[in-house]
Design an enzyme around this catalytic site. Structure first.
Site, PDB file in Angstrom:
ATOM      1  N   HIS A 130       0.800  -1.224   0.000  1.00 51.74           N
ATOM      2  CA  HIS A 130       0.000   0.000   0.000  1.00 51.74           C
ATOM      3  C   HIS A 130       0.837   1.282   0.000  1.00 51.74           C
ATOM      4  CE1 HIS A 130      -3.605  -2.315   0.553  1.00 51.74           C
ATOM      5  NE2 HIS A 130      -3.269  -2.735   1.762  1.00 51.74           N
ATOM      6  N   ASP A 249      -4.307 -12.586   5.067  1.00 48.60           N
ATOM      7  CA  ASP A 249      -5.581 -12.075   5.564  1.00 48.60           C
ATOM      8  C   ASP A 249      -6.780 -12.568   4.764  1.00 48.60           C
ATOM      9  OD1 ASP A 249      -4.795 -10.588   3.384  1.00 48.60           O
ATOM     10  OD2 ASP A 249      -4.929  -8.640   4.374  1.00 48.60           O
ATOM     11  N   TYR A 288      -3.393 -10.978  10.295  1.00 48.50           N
ATOM     12  CA  TYR A 288      -3.475 -10.378  11.619  1.00 48.50           C
ATOM     13  C   TYR A 288      -3.900 -11.372  12.691  1.00 48.50           C
ATOM     14  CZ  TYR A 288      -3.138  -6.769   8.217  1.00 48.50           C
ATOM     15  OH  TYR A 288      -2.699  -6.027   7.152  1.00 48.50           O
TER      16      TYR A 288
END
Length: 374
Positions: A130, A249, A288
């Site tokens: 990102h 994820d 996560y």
């Protein structure tokens, strides 16, 4: 040549007690791989820290300087926060806010150099897709994926395929290479999820394939994505190198997405891509849940290095997983037993929905129109 990049900076580094990246990830992969006997000394490389001059190949000097200053001072002023996205809820200032991302970037840069003669590299500390040239974005301070592609190019790879199966769209990498015909970009990601980019219709001037996918994506649907989009597009592009961002994820247990894959889906994509280019760089990314991330990325290293995947983990490896904590999440209070005893999930198949196949078909027509490699 098959190498693993790791660094002890990941062991004690955290974005903060409340942040999704408070959980251990790379250190778990290193420990688990070692207890399995998959990480002999000759295959391990300490991830170097990228120097500011190297980072200026993608990030602005002002931003790199602001990141260094944030680490030195432990805070940022309001102007820096507004311009560079530092000191926000998503991108906090923490003690290693420059050194940690510079370590991930350094590994990806060095991997491009070491792969000049062919081979495979795993950099689980990478995958920060990102990051933008002048600002932090989406937990990503430096975009090591961009540096990986630039380094591979600098060391002789004319055509690079970048395949990203993270639950979130690769907005930073697309920003860098959307108009480059010698870079193939493929992103599968959950629809209607941050950063809300990566529409099916986006194509840039180069070779961009975005596939937003619905909630509840299962292994059988991902198999269709693999066989009808990812493999045909990469094979037709005929890259000199492949970079795969293997965000964890997209698995069912992750708290930041609503996709329901098992880690088998990730490994099936990896196995399918490995024969398609002589240079292969496997990166980490999102993820996560400490158990699902550690198991998935360690198994990725096992596949990359040709190790035999055990049905049940030996006691030493099991102890690594039992020692993990996931404070602040209800699933961390009573983890299921298989998170400790296995590295491979049970398959999570299901019906293949028309909305998935229709979107694949829309991109399939574009694959047929791709110019073949010269």
């Amino acid at each position: 040549m098959t190498l693993f990049f790791g660094n002890e900076i990941y062991r004690g580094s955290s974005y903060g007690d409340w942040h999704p990246l408070r959980v251990p990830r790379v250190s778990t992969v290193m420990d688990l791989a070692r207890t399995l006997g998959w990480l002999p000394r000759e295959r391990f490389r300490v991830s170097p820290r990228a120097k500011p001059a190297a980072l200026h190949a993608w990030h602005t000097p002002d931003y790199v300087a602001a990141l260094q200053r944030a680490e030195a001072e432990g805070t940022v002023d309001e102007d820096t926060k507004a311009r560079h996205g530092l000191g926000t809820v998503s991108n906090p200032v923490f003690p290693e806010v420059y050194r940690r991302p510079a370590t991930g970037a350094g590994a990806s840069i060095l991997a491009g150099e070491l792969l000049a003669g062919g081979g495979r590299v795993h950099n689980p500390g990478g995958g920060t897709h990102h990051g933008m040239p002048d600002r932090a974005n989406g937990f990503c301070y430096l975009n090591d994926c961009v540096f990986a592609i630039l380094s591979l190019r600098r060391h002789g790879a004319r055509r690079v395929a970048y395949v990203d199966i993270d639950a979130h769209h690769m907005d930073g990498v697309e920003h860098a290479f959307a108009d480059d015909p010698d870079t193939l970009l493929i992103s599968t990601h959950e629809e209607k999820r941050w950063p809300f980019t990566g529409a099916l219709s986006d194509r840039g001037l180069g070779q961009v394939f975005n596939l937003p996918l619905p909630r509840g994506l299962n292994d059988d649907e991902m198999a269709q994505v693999r066989e009808r989009l990812i493999v045909p597009a990469v094979a037709r592009f005929a890259p000199d190198a492949i970079v795969m961002q293997c965000g964890a994820d997209a698995v069912e247990e992750d708290p930041l997405s609503r996709l329901t894959l098992s880690n088998n889906a990730h490994m099936d994509v990896l196995r399918a891509l490995l024969p398609l280019a002589p240079r292969f760089l496997l990166l980490g990314g999102g993820g996560y849940n400490p158990w699902s991330v550690g198991r998935l990325w360690t198994m990725g290293w096992g596949v990359l290095s040709g190790a035999e995947i055990p049905e049940r983990l030996p006691p030493e490896a099991e102890a690594v997983l039992r020692a993990l904590e996931w404070r602040g999440n209800r699933r961390g209070k009573a983890p299921p037993e298989h998170w400790f005893t296995t590295i491979r999930d049970r398959p999570r198949g299901g019906p293949v929905r028309a909305e998935v196949t229709d979107r694949i078909a829309a991109l399939g027509a574009r694959i047929r129109d791709m110019p073949a490699a010269a």
